[in-house]
Motif scaffolding. Structure first.
Motif, PDB file in Angstrom:
ATOM      1  N   HIS A   1       0.826  -1.066   0.153  1.00 25.37           N
ATOM      2  CA  HIS A   1      -0.157   0.034   0.029  1.00 25.37           C
ATOM      3  C   HIS A   1       0.951   1.328   0.080  1.00 25.37           C
ATOM      4  N   LEU A   2       1.975   1.298   0.884  1.00 27.44           N
ATOM      5  CA  LEU A   2       2.833   2.320   0.953  1.00 27.44           C
ATOM      6  C   LEU A   2       3.585   2.659  -0.393  1.00 27.44           C
ATOM      7  N   GLY A   3       3.725   1.680  -1.142  1.00 27.92           N
ATOM      8  CA  GLY A   3       4.665   1.826  -2.434  1.00 27.92           C
ATOM      9  C   GLY A   3       3.939   2.582  -3.453  1.00 27.92           C
TER      10      GLY A   3
ATOM     11  N   HIS B   1      -0.578  10.095  -2.965  1.00 28.36           N
ATOM     12  CA  HIS B   1      -1.444   9.461  -3.712  1.00 28.36           C
ATOM     13  C   HIS B   1      -1.592   8.002  -3.094  1.00 28.36           C
ATOM     14  N   ARG B   2      -1.433   8.145  -1.716  1.00 29.40           N
ATOM     15  CA  ARG B   2      -1.494   6.767  -1.063  1.00 29.40           C
ATOM     16  C   ARG B   2      -2.862   6.220  -0.562  1.00 29.40           C
ATOM     17  N   PHE B   3      -3.703   7.307  -0.249  1.00 30.58           N
ATOM     18  CA  PHE B   3      -4.979   7.006   0.152  1.00 30.58           C
ATOM     19  C   PHE B   3      -5.937   7.854  -0.581  1.00 30.58           C
TER      20      PHE B   3
ATOM     21  N   THR C   1       4.154   7.825   6.886  1.00 30.15           N
ATOM     22  CA  THR C   1       3.983   6.468   6.134  1.00 30.15           C
ATOM     23  C   THR C   1       5.513   6.193   5.431  1.00 30.15           C
ATOM     24  N   ASP C   2       6.190   7.293   5.217  1.00 32.62           N
ATOM     25  CA  ASP C   2       7.623   6.960   4.745  1.00 32.62           C
ATOM     26  C   ASP C   2       8.378   6.125   5.933  1.00 32.62           C
ATOM     27  N   ARG C   3       8.249   6.751   7.233  1.00 32.94           N
ATOM     28  CA  ARG C   3       8.811   6.001   8.431  1.00 32.94           C
ATOM     29  C   ARG C   3       8.202   4.718   8.545  1.00 32.94           C
ATOM     30  N   ILE C   4       7.315   4.419   8.387  1.00 32.80           N
ATOM     31  CA  ILE C   4       6.470   3.082   8.620  1.00 32.80           C
ATOM     32  C   ILE C   4       7.136   2.165   7.708  1.00 32.80           C
ATOM     33  N   ALA C   5       7.203   2.517   6.369  1.00 33.25           N
ATOM     34  CA  ALA C   5       7.821   1.523   5.215  1.00 33.25           C
ATOM     35  C   ALA C   5       9.480   1.587   5.454  1.00 33.25           C
ATOM     36  N   GLY C   6      10.200   2.427   6.058  1.00 38.38           N
ATOM     37  CA  GLY C   6      11.515   2.215   6.390  1.00 38.38           C
ATOM     38  C   GLY C   6      11.644   1.470   7.464  1.00 38.38           C
TER      39      GLY C   6
ATOM     40  N   LEU D   1      -4.614   2.036   8.392  1.00 36.80           N
ATOM     41  CA  LEU D   1      -3.048   1.361   8.080  1.00 36.80           C
ATOM     42  C   LEU D   1      -2.465   1.640   9.419  1.00 36.80           C
ATOM     43  N   LEU D   2      -2.583   2.927  10.202  1.00 37.98           N
ATOM     44  CA  LEU D   2      -1.970   2.947  11.625  1.00 37.98           C
ATOM     45  C   LEU D   2      -2.140   1.943  12.295  1.00 37.98           C
ATOM     46  N   ASP D   3      -3.357   1.312  12.427  1.00 33.25           N
ATOM     47  CA  ASP D   3      -3.819   0.230  13.234  1.00 33.25           C
ATOM     48  C   ASP D   3      -3.271  -0.925  12.945  1.00 33.25           C
TER      49      ASP D   3
END
Length: 186
Positions: free
Chosen positions: A108-110, A115-117, A136-141, A174-176
Motif C-alpha cells: 500500500h505504501l509503495g 496518492h497513497r490514500f 508512512t515513509d517512516r513506517i515503510a522504512g 493503516l496505522l492500526d
C-alpha cells in the motif's frame, strides 16, 4: 468534585476549563479489561483496547495518562494473543503471518507520495497529505529496512487537517494495522 473524589481517582483529574476523559467510562472499561485479562477471557482483545474511546468532559481524567495506561493494556493483550498463537500454530507460522501482514502494508505504501490514500472532496477536510506521507515513509522504512520506529510513535501520530486531504478512516486503519504488526513481532 471533592478532595475525596480526587484521592480515589485512578488517574490525574483535569481541572478548570480543560476537558478530560469521562472518569466513570474509563474506570468501567479498565475494570472490564482487567476482568477479561485475569479470567483469560477472549471477550476483549488488543484491537478493542486500541479502539476504545471515551467522552470528553470537565473534571475528567488526563488524556495522556489514560492513553499511556491503555497502551500498556493493549500490549498485554497483544502479548497474550501472540503467545497463544505461537503455542497453537508454531512460531514459524506466526512469523509468516506477521510478514504477510507487513507486506500488505508495504504494498500500500509503495504508491506515489500524495496518492497513497483516497482523498476527501475539495470542500471536505482530511488529514494533511504531506504529514501522512512523512509518517508512512517512516513506517515503510521500519518494515522494509528495520529503521528505528516505536509502537508509541505510531500510536501518537497526529495530523493537521486540509481540504482535499487523505480520508481519515483509511489512514487510521493503516496505522492500526502497523501497530498490530509491530506488536506481533515484539
Amino acid at each position: 468534585m471533592t478532595d475525596d473524589d480526587s484521592a480515589r481517582a485512578s488517574f490525574p483529574v483535569v481541572t478548570g476549563k480543560a476537558k478530560g476523559y469521562h472518569r466513570a467510562a474509563v474506570d468501567t472499561f479498565l475494570d472490564a479489561a482487567r476482568r477479561a485479562f485475569e479470567s483469560d477471557d477472549d471477550a476483549l482483545t488488543a484491537d478493542d483496547v486500541r479502539l476504545a474511546s471515551f467522552p470528553m468532559v470537565r473534571d475528567g481524567y488526563a488524556v495522556e495518562d489514560v492513553d499511556a495506561a491503555l497502551a500498556r493494556v493493549e500490549d498485554a493483550f497483544a502479548a497474550r494473543a501472540r503467545a497463544r498463537a505461537v503455542r497453537r500454530e508454531g512460531v514459524e507460522n506466526w512469523v509468516a503471518k506477521a510478514r504477510a501482514d507487513a507486506q500488505v502494508i508495504l504494498d500500500h505504501l509503495g504508491r506515489d507520495r500524495r496518492h497513497r490514500f483516497a482523498r476527501t472532496g475539495f470542500l471536505t477536510f482530511g488529514y494533511r497529505k504531506d504529514e501522512v506521507d512523512h509518517v508512512t515513509d517512516r513506517i515503510a522504512g521500519f518494515l522494509r529496512d528495520g529503521d528505528e520506529l516505536t509502537v508509541e510513535q505510531v500510536r501518537k501520530a497526529a495530523f493537521r487537517m486540509q481540504r482535499g486531504g487523505y480520508r481519515e478512516e483509511q489512514v487510521d486503519a493503516l496505522l492500526d494495522a502497523t501497530v498490530e504488526v509491530m506488536l506481533a513481532v515484539r
